[in-house]
Each structure stands twice: as structure tokens, then as C-alpha cells.
Design a protein around this motif. Structure first.
Motif, PDB file in Angstrom:
ATOM      1  N   SER A  11       0.872  -1.172   0.000  1.00 34.14           N
ATOM      2  CA  SER A  11       0.000   0.000   0.000  1.00 34.14           C
ATOM      3  C   SER A  11       0.909   1.223   0.000  1.00 34.14           C
ATOM      4  CB  SER A  11      -0.928   0.008   1.218  1.00 34.14           C
ATOM      5  OG  SER A  11      -0.179   0.089   2.419  1.00 34.14           O
ATOM      6  N   GLN A  13      -0.205   4.746   0.700  1.00 35.21           N
ATOM      7  CA  GLN A  13      -0.772   5.977   1.239  1.00 35.21           C
ATOM      8  C   GLN A  13       0.313   6.840   1.882  1.00 35.21           C
ATOM      9  OE1 GLN A  13      -1.932   2.939   1.872  1.00 35.21           O
ATOM     10  NE2 GLN A  13      -4.101   2.862   1.325  1.00 35.21           N
ATOM     11  N   GLY A  14       0.293   8.126   1.544  1.00 33.38           N
ATOM     12  CA  GLY A  14       1.250   9.056   2.126  1.00 33.38           C
ATOM     13  C   GLY A  14       2.645   8.981   1.544  1.00 33.38           C
ATOM     14  N   SER A  15       2.840   8.186   0.486  1.00 38.61           N
ATOM     15  CA  SER A  15       4.177   7.935  -0.045  1.00 38.61           C
ATOM     16  C   SER A  15       4.498   8.838  -1.229  1.00 38.61           C
ATOM     17  CB  SER A  15       4.293   6.473  -0.493  1.00 38.61           C
ATOM     18  OG  SER A  15       5.584   6.191  -1.012  1.00 38.61           O
ATOM     19  N   ARG A  21       1.258   1.318  -9.233  1.00 36.31           N
ATOM     20  CA  ARG A  21       0.654   0.659  -8.068  1.00 36.31           C
ATOM     21  C   ARG A  21       0.130  -0.732  -8.368  1.00 36.31           C
ATOM     22  NH1 ARG A  21       2.692   5.615  -6.704  1.00 36.31           N
ATOM     23  NH2 ARG A  21       1.747   6.476  -4.808  1.00 36.31           N
ATOM     24  N   ASP A 416       1.373  10.686  -3.674  1.00 41.00           N
ATOM     25  CA  ASP A 416       0.394  11.261  -2.764  1.00 41.00           C
ATOM     26  C   ASP A 416       0.594  12.771  -2.759  1.00 41.00           C
ATOM     27  OD1 ASP A 416      -0.854  12.147  -0.168  1.00 41.00           O
ATOM     28  OD2 ASP A 416      -1.266  10.002  -0.033  1.00 41.00           O
ATOM     29  N   LEU A 425       5.563   7.653   8.452  1.00 40.83           N
ATOM     30  CA  LEU A 425       5.137   6.537   7.625  1.00 40.83           C
ATOM     31  C   LEU A 425       5.501   5.206   8.264  1.00 40.83           C
ATOM     32  CD1 LEU A 425       6.122   7.799   4.069  1.00 40.83           C
ATOM     33  CD2 LEU A 425       3.815   7.215   4.798  1.00 40.83           C
TER      34      LEU A 425
END
Length: 430
Positions: A11, A13-15, A21, A416, A425
Motif C-alpha cells: 500500500s 498511502q502518504g508515499s 501501483r 500522494d 510513515l
């Protein structure tokens, strides 16, 4: 010995991760499985990302298999070793979930290759492999800790002391096997990587013809191994490709960092009913070979383009080895026979932004897709990192990440829009 080879449930998120993906075939784990089986071990490849299973389900499968050793990848597939997520959040959580169930835990991937001690500490694994993992996993299988000192290109902790042995390993590509993927793995692989010319029909796959480095300065997490090109034997590549075609694959993406102008390979591809995509350095291709590339079935080209300075006339000097005009002519020529051609613009602090944008608009008008320059992450071990900070230390990923999000306020569509600090993270992943 029983060995599990794990691609975690990724996953992002926030990366600030720039890669695709979608799941891709974990080629490095596929090679390792065959080499382990040839050495007499029982190996199972568990691709949690492709199968869409979470850590609870993964842990249950590992517990049922009862491996003596488990390898955990720190990048989604070999395709993205050159631009992995900087954070180790997902591999850390995977290692934590499998601890006590997976036997000896081994991390494989670009993070341990550039900063082995930091990866060892963060992941809490028993061993980290430096460099390409396929052959080293075979050496590790069944070896007691007392003999780890005999194995090159690994890091491990013994009696409270971190040991790092040798530099990143480079596999012998001439002896890596032609891979075979089971029908279920291929059937679920519907993604056609970097394909934009048509709606995908049938399964896609990834394939490797060579390893080596693109032009210097490109983002990658495995810099030491990529100053030369290593090719797989043509018969091995074609054997693997034919196996994919039997399974119904309609499109393959060559994961080579720089797809080479190889006439024999292109003629063999031309004789097969398969479309394919590549990443290449277009100033190494002649017009004749670009024509053959199109006739062979290529439907997608990604040509990385840097612009380190400005040329006369206001056009960016995209390469030292070819002028902007020469590159433009090659890109446009390729577009005549390949449906999608992308000039992947990489930024340089020396560029004139207006000149770069003018050149980008010109390419778009000529039918060549050219993205806005994407801010590149200074991966530890890369020339960009070395130019600013020197050799990477245990804090290299945190340093590079903090600099990146402080320097850039606008990010790619793939990233993101509000990336989190690295420490945030990774917090709580173990």
C-alpha cells in the motif's frame, strides 16, 4: 529445507513513490524459487500483492507451510528496485507479522543494498542481502548462523554486533533460468504495464532481457551494480516468452532499465504474436532499428530524457551525446511505427523552465507524449545523493526524504499529494 518467498501486500498511502501501483510479476523471487528447487529445497512463492490478501491471511499461509527461511521483498517487484518506496512501512509490518512463523527472516531489495545496517535495524530481520538476491538465497538456505561469515553480500547481527560482509551482489544472468508462472498467476495479471495505445485484452506479464544501468543520474536504489550491461541468453529469454504465450499472455513489458537495440531479439519477437513495451535510451538507437522495433510489435516506448543545461537557440541540452534536435527527430521517427512514445522528462536545476516547457509543447504537437518534469528522489547510493551528501549512512533515507518533501511543493499525479515524513510513515509498523 523449506523456503518461503514473499511479496508483501503493498500500500502506498502518504508515499512519494513514483512507480506503478498495480501488481507485477516478482521476477527476482521467481528466479530464486527455481534456483532453490534446483539445489534440492522446497520453495513457495507467496505474492500477497497480486492475490490481494492481507497480513492475517499471509501469516496463516506461512504458518501452514512452516518454512525454515522466509525472504521478504522491500520493493514491489524487480521492475521497481530502481525507484522503490523510500519507506519500509509495508516490509516492516510483514516481518512483524511473520516473526515466529517464517523461520529465518531475510530481507531482499534495494534498501538493504544501499543501507544494510539501517535496513537490518528497521526491519528486525535476521539477515539482509546486499544487491541481487537470487544466488545468495541459495547460499543461505540450510546454513547455520555460525557459518554466516562464509556468505558474501549479507548483513546480520550476532551477539549484539552488526556484521556487513562484502558489497552488493551481481547475479550471473547467463545462468538464471527461464521462468514458468502457473496459470492462476498469469490469469490474474490483467495489467499491461505502461500501455496506452489500446484497452488491454488478455493477460500481461513482465520479462527481463538484460540488467544494467541507464544514463547516470537516473533514480535507482541499486547504483553499484549498474555500471555495465549483463544480458540473458537469447534462447533463455525466448523460452520464457514462449511459456508466457502458452499461458495466454498478450502483452509483455521488458523491465530492462535500458532496452538494447538487439537485432536477433527483435527479429524473434517479430516472428511471435505479442505486443510489448520498453524503456530505452533513444540516442543509442538508429532509425533502422527503431523501425524494426515497431515491426517487432513494440507498442510503448518510455525514453527517459534529462536536460542538464541549455543549448544555443533556447532548447534544453537533453543529452551530452545527442542534441535536442537529434533527440526530437528520433522520438518523432519512433512514433511513426510505435503507437505510444513518451519522452520522460527528468528535471535539472540548471534547466531554463521556459525552454523545457517550450520543448515539451513542441513534442506534444509532434505526437510524442512528454510529461512535465517529475521531481526525482535522491535515492541513497545514487549520483544525486552522492553529489549532495556523499556515501549513504544509516540516516540516508530519512535525510533524502526530508530534503525531498521540503524542496518540492508540487508532486506527480502518481504520488500522494501530501506525502508524510518518513518517520511518520514507518511509525508503528513493527
Amino acid at each position: 529445507m523449506k523456503v518461503a518467498l514473499v511479496n508483501p501486500p503493498w500500500s502506498f498511502q502518504g508515499s512519494i513513490y513514483l512507480g506503478c501501483r498495480e501488481p507485477h510479476l516478482p521476477l527476482e523471487l521467481g528466479y530464486a524459487r527455481v534456483l532453490l528447487e534446483r539445489a534440492g529445497h522446497e520453495a513457495a512463492l507467496l505474492d500477497a500483492h497480486a492475490r490481494g490478501i492481507d497480513l492475517v491471511a499471509l501469516r496463516a499461509e506461512i504458518a501452514a507451510f512452516r518454512p525454515d527461511m522466509t525472504a521478504i521483498a522491500t520493493a514491489p517487484s524487480y521492475l521497481f528496485w530502481r525507484c522503490p518506496p523510500p519507506e519500509l512501512r509495508v516490509p516492516m509490518a510483514t516481518a512483524a507479522a511473520l516473526r515466529g512463523h517464517g523461520g529465518l527472516l531475510v530481507a531482499v531489495g534495494p534498501h538493504g543494498s544501499s543501507t544494510p545496517r539501517a535496513a537490518l535495524r528497521k526491519l528486525g530481520v535476521d539477515v539482509v542481502i546486499l544487491g541481487e538476491c537470487e544466488e545468495i538465497l541459495v547460499l543461505l538456505a540450510g546454513v547455520p548462523e555460525s557459518r554466516f561469515w562464509q556468505i558474501p553480500s549479507i548483513a546480520y547481527r550476532r551477539k549484539g554486533i552488526d556484521h556487513v560482509q562484502g558489497g552488493p551482489h551481481a547475479a550471473n544472468l547467463r545462468t538464471l533460468p527461464a521462468l514458468r508462472w502457473d496459470g492462476a498467476a498469469i490469469a490474474r495479471h490483467l495489467h499491461h504495464h505502461h500501455r496506452f495505445d489500446a484497452v488491454p485484452e488478455g493477460p500481461g506479464a513482465e520479462l527481463e532481457a538484460s540488467r544494467g544501468g541507464p544514463y547516470r543520474g537516473a533514480p535507482r536504489g541499486k547504483e553499484p551494480l549498474h555500471d555495465w550491461i549483463r544480458r540473458r541468453p537469447l534462447e533463455t529469454v525466448l523460452d520464457e516468452l514462449d511459456g508466457l504465450l502458452v499461458e495466454g499472455v498478450r502483452y509483455v513489458y521488458f523491465v530492462d532499465e535500458r532496452f538494447l537495440p538487439d537485432r536477433d531479439l527483435l527479429e524473434a519477437l517479430r516472428a511471435r504474436d505479442v505486443a510489448f513495451g520498453v524503456q530505452l535510451r533513444i540516442d543509442r538507437w538508429s532509425r533502422e532499428m527503431l523501425d524494426l522495433l515497431g515491426r517487432a510489435g513494440c507498442v510503448s516506448i518510455e525514453a527517459g530524457v534529462e536536460s542538464p543545461s541549455r543549448e544555443e537557440g533556447g532548447a534544453p541540452a537533453v543529452r551530452r551525446s545527442a542534441s535536442a534536435e537529434e533527440l526530437t527527430a528520433l522520438l518523432v521517427h519512433a512514433r511513426r511505427s510505435v503507437p505510444f512514445v513518451q519522452a520522460n522528462l527528468l528535471p535539472s536545476s540548471a534547466d531554463d523552465a521556459d525552454a523545457v516547457e517550450a520543448w515539451r509543447q513542441r513534442l506534444l504537437g509532434l505526437g510524442v507524449w512528454a510529461n512535465e518534469p517529475v521531481p526525482m528522489f535522491p535515492y541513497p547510493g545514487s549520483p544525486a545523493y552522492a553529489a549532495r551528501w556523499g556515501a549513504p549512512d544509516d540516516g540516508a533515507w530519512e535525510r533524502a526524504h526530508a530534503h525531498y518533501i521540503a524542496e518540492h511543493r508540487k508532486f506527480s499525479d502518481l504520488q500522494d499529494s501530501r506525502p508524510l515524513p518518513l518517520a511518520e510513515l514507518e511509525h508503528g509498523a513493527r
